[in-house]
Design a protein around this motif. Structure first.
Motif, mmCIF file in Angstrom:
data_model
loop_
_atom_site.group_PDB
_atom_site.id
_atom_site.type_symbol
_atom_site.label_atom_id
_atom_site.label_comp_id
_atom_site.label_asym_id
_atom_site.label_seq_id
_atom_site.Cartn_x
_atom_site.Cartn_y
_atom_site.Cartn_z
ATOM 1 N N LEU A 1 -5.075 17.138 1.865
ATOM 2 C CA LEU A 1 -6.115 17.282 0.743
ATOM 3 C C LEU A 1 -5.287 16.514 -0.604
ATOM 4 C CD1 LEU A 1 -8.727 18.668 -0.159
ATOM 5 C CD2 LEU A 1 -7.449 20.676 -1.054
ATOM 6 N N VAL A 2 -6.119 15.325 -1.040
ATOM 7 C CA VAL A 2 -5.640 14.890 -2.116
ATOM 8 C C VAL A 2 -6.370 14.245 -3.112
ATOM 9 C CG1 VAL A 2 -4.112 13.442 -0.314
ATOM 10 C CG2 VAL A 2 -6.133 12.535 -1.008
ATOM 11 N N PRO A 3 -5.932 13.924 -4.416
ATOM 12 C CA PRO A 3 -6.828 13.718 -5.507
ATOM 13 C C PRO A 3 -7.508 12.379 -5.099
ATOM 14 C CG PRO A 3 -4.651 14.452 -6.367
ATOM 15 C CD PRO A 3 -4.346 14.050 -4.846
ATOM 16 N N ARG A 4 -8.596 12.405 -5.797
ATOM 17 C CA ARG A 4 -9.506 11.011 -5.274
ATOM 18 C C ARG A 4 -8.825 9.674 -5.822
ATOM 19 N NH1 ARG A 4 -14.210 11.781 -3.240
ATOM 20 N NH2 ARG A 4 -15.091 14.040 -3.159
ATOM 21 N N GLN A 5 -7.933 9.903 -7.038
ATOM 22 C CA GLN A 5 -7.473 8.660 -7.536
ATOM 23 C C GLN A 5 -6.037 8.299 -6.884
ATOM 24 O OE1 GLN A 5 -7.676 11.659 -9.099
ATOM 25 N NE2 GLN A 5 -6.013 12.346 -10.454
ATOM 26 N N SER A 6 -5.700 9.029 -5.862
ATOM 27 C CA SER A 6 -4.611 9.016 -5.137
ATOM 28 C C SER A 6 -4.622 7.782 -4.393
ATOM 29 C CB SER A 6 -4.072 9.992 -3.987
ATOM 30 O OG SER A 6 -3.261 9.763 -3.395
ATOM 31 N N ARG A 7 -3.311 6.874 -3.868
ATOM 32 C CA ARG A 7 -3.396 5.824 -3.178
ATOM 33 C C ARG A 7 -3.881 6.364 -1.676
ATOM 34 N NH1 ARG A 7 0.156 4.693 0.687
ATOM 35 N NH2 ARG A 7 1.730 6.227 -0.281
ATOM 36 N N LEU A 8 -3.365 7.565 -1.279
ATOM 37 C CA LEU A 8 -3.789 7.849 0.055
ATOM 38 C C LEU A 8 -5.201 8.079 0.342
ATOM 39 C CD1 LEU A 8 -0.850 10.375 0.524
ATOM 40 C CD2 LEU A 8 -1.010 8.397 1.488
ATOM 41 N N ALA A 9 -6.005 8.452 -0.982
ATOM 42 C CA ALA A 9 -7.572 8.659 -0.908
ATOM 43 C C ALA A 9 -8.268 7.513 -0.171
ATOM 44 C CB ALA A 9 -8.177 9.276 -2.271
ATOM 45 N N ASN A 10 -7.584 6.388 -0.499
ATOM 46 C CA ASN A 10 -8.343 5.215 -0.091
ATOM 47 C C ASN A 10 -8.272 4.864 1.388
ATOM 48 O OD1 ASN A 10 -9.339 4.677 -2.761
ATOM 49 N ND2 ASN A 10 -7.290 3.743 -3.273
ATOM 50 N N GLN A 11 -7.608 5.535 2.234
ATOM 51 C CA GLN A 11 -7.011 5.512 3.568
ATOM 52 C C GLN A 11 -8.203 6.265 4.295
ATOM 53 O OE1 GLN A 11 -2.148 5.150 2.802
ATOM 54 N NE2 GLN A 11 -3.044 6.180 4.689
ATOM 55 N N ASP A 12 -8.481 5.634 5.554
ATOM 56 C CA ASP A 12 -9.548 6.252 6.441
ATOM 57 C C ASP A 12 -8.762 7.587 7.141
ATOM 58 O OD1 ASP A 12 -11.433 4.758 5.965
ATOM 59 O OD2 ASP A 12 -10.925 3.300 7.478
ATOM 60 N N HIS A 13 -7.379 7.172 7.402
ATOM 61 C CA HIS A 13 -6.539 8.420 8.058
ATOM 62 C C HIS A 13 -5.205 8.226 7.541
ATOM 63 C CE1 HIS A 13 -9.513 6.914 11.082
ATOM 64 N NE2 HIS A 13 -9.646 8.322 11.450
ATOM 65 N N ILE A 14 -4.571 9.320 7.884
ATOM 66 C CA ILE A 14 -3.011 9.296 7.141
ATOM 67 C C ILE A 14 -2.220 9.726 8.355
ATOM 68 C CG2 ILE A 14 -1.362 10.782 5.704
ATOM 69 C CD1 ILE A 14 -3.702 11.378 3.790
ATOM 70 N N SER A 15 -0.978 8.721 8.600
ATOM 71 C CA SER A 15 -0.179 9.027 9.550
ATOM 72 C C SER A 15 0.872 9.716 9.084
ATOM 73 C CB SER A 15 0.566 7.781 10.002
ATOM 74 O OG SER A 15 1.197 7.071 9.181
ATOM 75 N N LEU A 16 1.900 10.431 9.895
ATOM 76 C CA LEU A 16 2.845 11.214 9.644
ATOM 77 C C LEU A 16 3.918 10.210 8.916
ATOM 78 C CD1 LEU A 16 3.469 13.175 12.890
ATOM 79 C CD2 LEU A 16 2.289 14.077 10.790
ATOM 80 N N ASP A 17 3.931 9.189 8.968
ATOM 81 C CA ASP A 17 5.070 8.299 8.437
ATOM 82 C C ASP A 17 4.338 8.243 6.791
ATOM 83 O OD1 ASP A 17 6.544 7.788 10.528
ATOM 84 O OD2 ASP A 17 5.494 5.876 11.001
ATOM 85 N N ASP A 18 3.001 8.172 6.850
ATOM 86 C CA ASP A 18 2.617 8.198 5.306
ATOM 87 C C ASP A 18 3.109 9.293 4.496
ATOM 88 O OD1 ASP A 18 0.997 5.785 5.469
ATOM 89 O OD2 ASP A 18 -0.499 6.797 6.427
ATOM 90 N N LEU A 19 3.751 10.522 4.960
ATOM 91 C CA LEU A 19 4.088 11.733 4.301
ATOM 92 C C LEU A 19 5.336 11.484 3.803
ATOM 93 C CD1 LEU A 19 2.526 14.653 6.316
ATOM 94 C CD2 LEU A 19 1.448 13.038 4.791
ATOM 95 N N LYS A 20 5.989 10.416 4.172
ATOM 96 C CA LYS A 20 7.494 10.220 3.819
ATOM 97 C C LYS A 20 7.696 10.236 2.367
ATOM 98 C CE LYS A 20 11.543 7.080 4.722
ATOM 99 N NZ LYS A 20 12.080 6.028 5.265
ATOM 100 N N ASP A 21 8.734 11.083 1.874
ATOM 101 C CA ASP A 21 9.071 10.977 0.460
ATOM 102 C C ASP A 21 7.675 11.697 -0.340
ATOM 103 O OD1 ASP A 21 11.574 10.048 1.021
ATOM 104 O OD2 ASP A 21 10.679 8.041 0.897
ATOM 105 N N GLN A 22 6.718 12.136 0.183
ATOM 106 C CA GLN A 22 5.720 12.642 -0.567
ATOM 107 C C GLN A 22 6.017 14.063 -0.967
ATOM 108 O OE1 GLN A 22 3.342 10.975 -1.977
ATOM 109 N NE2 GLN A 22 3.344 9.233 -0.545
ATOM 110 N N ASN A 23 5.484 14.657 -1.967
ATOM 111 C CA ASN A 23 5.434 16.357 -2.285
ATOM 112 C C ASN A 23 4.426 16.928 -1.544
ATOM 113 O OD1 ASN A 23 7.754 15.918 -3.830
ATOM 114 N ND2 ASN A 23 6.525 15.626 -5.615
ATOM 115 N N ILE A 24 4.648 17.891 -0.447
ATOM 116 C CA ILE A 24 3.787 18.413 0.180
ATOM 117 C C ILE A 24 3.719 19.903 0.151
ATOM 118 C CG2 ILE A 24 2.993 18.751 2.701
ATOM 119 C CD1 ILE A 24 2.674 15.968 1.975
ATOM 120 N N ILE A 25 2.406 20.675 0.113
ATOM 121 C CA ILE A 25 2.124 21.787 -0.021
ATOM 122 C C ILE A 25 1.631 22.219 1.484
ATOM 123 C CG2 ILE A 25 0.778 23.629 -1.294
ATOM 124 C CD1 ILE A 25 0.408 21.377 -3.513
#
Length: 297
Positions: free
Chosen positions: A168-192
């Motif tokens: 679940l990400v903000p619409r203005q986030s870079r990740l929001a523009n992706q069709d899918h998110i890989s586990l590698d995309d989570l690297k160095d991200q702040n996760i809840i």
């Protein structure tokens, strides 16, 4: 220790004033004061700190108040479920994780309501750890839990359907523009993440031999509050789809790839006799999902 005295104590805790509690219970103030003093003598602890007309719970009083609430809730539920008439009545107590599959439960409750209008439903949204504790204490008849979960102490029915994991990400986030998110995309991200027991083990299973390279900055019990953390920019919430309605909001759900899904199960304690209301619900649900009832211990 009588239930009547516990109800006196509960009323005083609610009002924090003996006079108002006495008026609410339609008894005299000296009666309540005397019963509270006898209760403290019986327990051997001080339950209230008294300062003139003002009273406040001690630490022992706070613990005893919590236990009293559970005792009286269980008592009221038991009394409601004692059915001497032909028509089934009583209270159905459910604890449920946040999951799309709860719609199946809701549809069965609706049919149960038509057939037995005197059955009432108490629903508590909770996580697996709290559901397990409340099932053991008898506060819940059934729990709806997300998989995977340890069910060796419970009878269970797998519910139809699965939910997909994602972020679940903000619409203005870079990740929001992706069709899918890989586990590698989570690297160095702040996760809840969910606070459910075993969630970190599940993440490790997803990553295999690799070590997750993201920062867990918060955990959540209910996803709605976690979504507010996401809106505030605290981090991205790892969750399943279909719980938060992202239409016309500042958030969006992006699924993980490879596809990771989870199911849900209805669970109830082994060896525990179901009330007539709970048994009627179980029969209705099994009929609706076309599954045989499990052989219970």
């Amino acid at each position: 220790m009588e239930l009547r005295v516990l109800r006196y104590f509960q009323a005083v805790v609610t009002e924090l004033n003996i006079s108002r509690a006495a008026e609410r219970l339609h008894v005299s103030q000296p009666t309540i004061s005397r019963q509270l003093k006898d209760l403290e003598d019986e327990l051997g602890v001080v339950l209230f700190e008294r300062n003139g007309r003002h009273i406040q719970l001690t630490s022992s009083g706070e613990y005893f108040a919590n236990q009293t609430n559970q005792i009286l809730a269980l008592t009221d539920k038991t009394l409601a479920n004692v059915n001497t008439a032909k028509e089934i009545s009583g209270t159905l107590a459910l604890g449920s994780a946040e999951a799309r599959s709860f719609l199946t439960i809701a549809q069965s409750i609706k049919k149960l309501q038509r057939q037995y209008p005197k059955i009432k439903t108490n629903l508590t949204s909770s996580n697996a750890n709290q559901i397990r504790a409340n099932l053991k204490s008898g506060n819940f008849d059934f729990g709806i839990v997300m998989e995977p979960t340890d069910k060796h102490e419970f009878n269970f029915i797998r519910l139809p359907g699965e939910s997909r994991w994602g972020l679940l990400v903000p619409r203005q986030s870079r990740l929001a523009n992706q069709d899918h998110i890989s586990l590698d995309d989570l690297k160095d991200q702040n996760i809840i993440t969910s606070a459910q027991h075993g969630m970190l083990d599940q993440l490790q299973n997803w990553y295999g031999d690799s070590t997750p390279q993201f920062n867990v900055v918060a955990t959540y019990n209910l996803l709605y509050n976690a979504s507010l953390l996401v809106s505030a920019g605290v981090g991205y919430a790892l969750c399943v789809d279909g719980i938060i309605n992202t239409n016309q909001s500042d958030l969006t759900f992006v699924p993980l790839t490879p596809r990771i899904t989870t199911g849900t199960s209805l669970v109830w304690p082994k060896g525990q006799r179901l009330s007539t209301a709970a048994n009627a619900f179980l029969v209705q649900l099994a009929k609706d999902i076309e599954q045989p009832l499990p052989i219970t211990d």
